[in-house]
Design a protein around this motif. Sequence first.
Motif, mmCIF file in Angstrom:
data_model
loop_
_atom_site.group_PDB
_atom_site.id
_atom_site.type_symbol
_atom_site.label_atom_id
_atom_site.label_comp_id
_atom_site.label_asym_id
_atom_site.label_seq_id
_atom_site.Cartn_x
_atom_site.Cartn_y
_atom_site.Cartn_z
ATOM 1 N N VAL A 80 0.834 -1.205 0.000
ATOM 2 C CA VAL A 80 0.000 0.000 0.000
ATOM 3 C C VAL A 80 0.870 1.257 0.000
ATOM 4 C CG1 VAL A 80 -1.714 1.309 1.314
ATOM 5 C CG2 VAL A 80 -1.915 -1.173 1.150
ATOM 6 N N THR A 81 1.916 1.254 0.827
ATOM 7 C CA THR A 81 2.770 2.444 0.963
ATOM 8 C C THR A 81 3.496 2.785 -0.332
ATOM 9 O OG1 THR A 81 3.111 2.058 3.327
ATOM 10 C CG2 THR A 81 4.741 3.412 2.195
ATOM 11 N N PHE A 82 4.149 1.798 -0.937
ATOM 12 C CA PHE A 82 4.927 2.083 -2.143
ATOM 13 C C PHE A 82 4.026 2.414 -3.338
ATOM 14 C CE2 PHE A 82 8.140 -0.717 0.100
ATOM 15 C CZ PHE A 82 8.898 0.365 0.533
ATOM 16 N N ALA A 83 2.849 1.779 -3.394
ATOM 17 C CA ALA A 83 1.899 2.137 -4.452
ATOM 18 C C ALA A 83 1.402 3.567 -4.255
ATOM 19 C CB ALA A 83 0.723 1.160 -4.453
ATOM 20 N N GLY A 84 1.115 3.924 -3.007
ATOM 21 C CA GLY A 84 0.654 5.278 -2.704
ATOM 22 C C GLY A 84 1.723 6.318 -2.989
ATOM 23 N N LEU A 85 2.983 5.987 -2.682
ATOM 24 C CA LEU A 85 4.070 6.927 -2.929
ATOM 25 C C LEU A 85 4.285 7.139 -4.433
ATOM 26 C CD1 LEU A 85 6.099 8.660 -1.416
ATOM 27 C CD2 LEU A 85 7.695 6.747 -1.448
ATOM 28 N N ALA A 110 10.838 -1.125 -5.428
ATOM 29 C CA ALA A 110 10.389 -1.395 -4.053
ATOM 30 C C ALA A 110 8.970 -1.958 -4.055
ATOM 31 C CB ALA A 110 10.452 -0.116 -3.223
ATOM 32 N N LEU A 111 8.120 -1.428 -4.921
ATOM 33 C CA LEU A 111 6.752 -1.948 -5.020
ATOM 34 C C LEU A 111 6.757 -3.387 -5.531
ATOM 35 C CD1 LEU A 111 3.696 -1.598 -4.890
ATOM 36 C CD2 LEU A 111 3.780 -0.548 -7.169
ATOM 37 N N GLY A 112 7.587 -3.658 -6.557
ATOM 38 C CA GLY A 112 7.687 -5.022 -7.068
ATOM 39 C C GLY A 112 8.191 -5.995 -6.022
ATOM 40 N N TRP A 113 9.183 -5.548 -5.233
ATOM 41 C CA TRP A 113 9.710 -6.371 -4.146
ATOM 42 C C TRP A 113 8.622 -6.653 -3.105
ATOM 43 C CZ3 TRP A 113 10.472 -4.101 0.845
ATOM 44 C CH2 TRP A 113 11.067 -4.935 1.778
ATOM 45 N N LEU A 131 6.555 6.246 6.025
ATOM 46 C CA LEU A 131 6.194 4.832 6.097
ATOM 47 C C LEU A 131 7.139 3.973 5.264
ATOM 48 C CD1 LEU A 131 2.309 5.126 5.889
ATOM 49 C CD2 LEU A 131 3.683 4.514 7.888
ATOM 50 N N GLY A 132 7.545 4.483 4.082
ATOM 51 C CA GLY A 132 8.469 3.726 3.254
ATOM 52 C C GLY A 132 9.809 3.520 3.929
ATOM 53 N N LEU A 133 10.341 4.578 4.544
ATOM 54 C CA LEU A 133 11.600 4.468 5.281
ATOM 55 C C LEU A 133 11.460 3.477 6.438
ATOM 56 C CD1 LEU A 133 12.959 8.117 5.583
ATOM 57 C CD2 LEU A 133 13.995 6.208 4.362
ATOM 58 N N ASN A 134 10.361 3.568 7.143
ATOM 59 C CA ASN A 134 10.095 2.668 8.265
ATOM 60 C C ASN A 134 10.173 1.217 7.811
ATOM 61 O OD1 ASN A 134 8.533 0.990 10.104
ATOM 62 N ND2 ASN A 134 7.907 2.881 11.106
ATOM 63 N N LEU A 135 9.514 0.908 6.698
ATOM 64 C CA LEU A 135 9.442 -0.474 6.221
ATOM 65 C C LEU A 135 10.790 -0.982 5.734
ATOM 66 C CD1 LEU A 135 6.047 0.004 4.416
ATOM 67 C CD2 LEU A 135 6.459 -1.652 6.259
#
Length: 388
Positions: free
Chosen positions: A275-280, A372-375, A310-314
């Motif tokens: 969700v986070t990487f798609a949103g970013l 990152a989204l693909g991963w 959130l992306g950095l957190n993950l």
Amino acid sequence: MERAVMSRHLLLLTAAIAVIGANSLALSPIAAAVAGAFPGRSAADVMTATALYGLATAGSALLLASMSDRIGAEHALGRALLLLAVSLGFAALSPALWVLIAAQALAGLAAGVALPAIYTLTAQVAAKGRESETLSFVLVGWTLSLVVGVGLAALLADLLHWRAVFSVLALAAAGLALGISRCRDWGTRAGGEEPSSCLKALRIPGIHAVLLNVAAYMTAFYGLYTYLGPHLGEVLQLPATFAGLAIAVYGLGFGVAAPLGRLVDRYGATAAACVTFAGLMLMYLGMAVSAALPLALLTLCLGWGVGNHLGLNLLMRQLAELDPMQRGAVMGLYSAITYLCVFAGALLYRPIFTHFGFAACAWASAMLVLPALGWALGQWRRKQAALE
């Protein structure tokens, strides 16, 4: 009592990030005032200190961060903060520009050890099941440095003197070093008998994919962030205060995302990453479409801050969980890549911005988040397959 001790630890770690971040960001708004103290020097000459700070931080993180695994992250952080206090003291007293530049390079050496140690300690003190929430709390330190630190530095330079900025930061670093040395119960120190190193950490299974994602992710951020101000000021002809407001709105978004860390712990890092990487990606694409619309860009900066937090957190959580025995070295690799991406982003995005404009930069950032989204989607599919 245990909760109070953990809160004290997290406050110290958050404050440490805030002080380190404030020093790395404070020189830009006061560069002209600093240059005025050294005859024949310009603001551009002063910013050489920032460049060397970044390079020293990257090199230190790569070569020295693994000491956290040998002597304990709390001891490494305390010593690094003492070195930071000394270097900032030299910066405040510098009689010539070269002394200031050397002092900032020394501060970079300290930051390269301190930041991985902070991330290591965050993972150590986090309660099981609340790892993302704890990391989100500590990451707020970057918001404090961006929103409060930069503004306070400019204010101190105007009301007192630019030397007051580094004096205050030096005292804060020394105080934090004392506070961390007096704190106990930093959690179990993960470390083997053999000293770890960043090169050894590169052999950890799965680390290459995560580090590549970090590199692409950080380049996407720093590349676009570098040219946001020039786009607003030179292309859209907006006042400098609007550019400052855009950065403040981004920092606000980064800060308000902190409570969302508990949702990551509740619903799982894999689903949150998708969700986070798609949103970013959507945020970056939105900035590409609305490059000529200042108010739309301002609104998207808020979402950009939330998504980036959130992306950095993950990504950091994924790295911290790869091998707790070498967590300091792993976080050293993360910090080294981050600071190298500051230069890579500015360098790679310059021809894009010059020839194609800000919209093309935003589109490039969206594409850089795609790995990152693909991963994340690959992780989610493997998890679903394991459940079936």
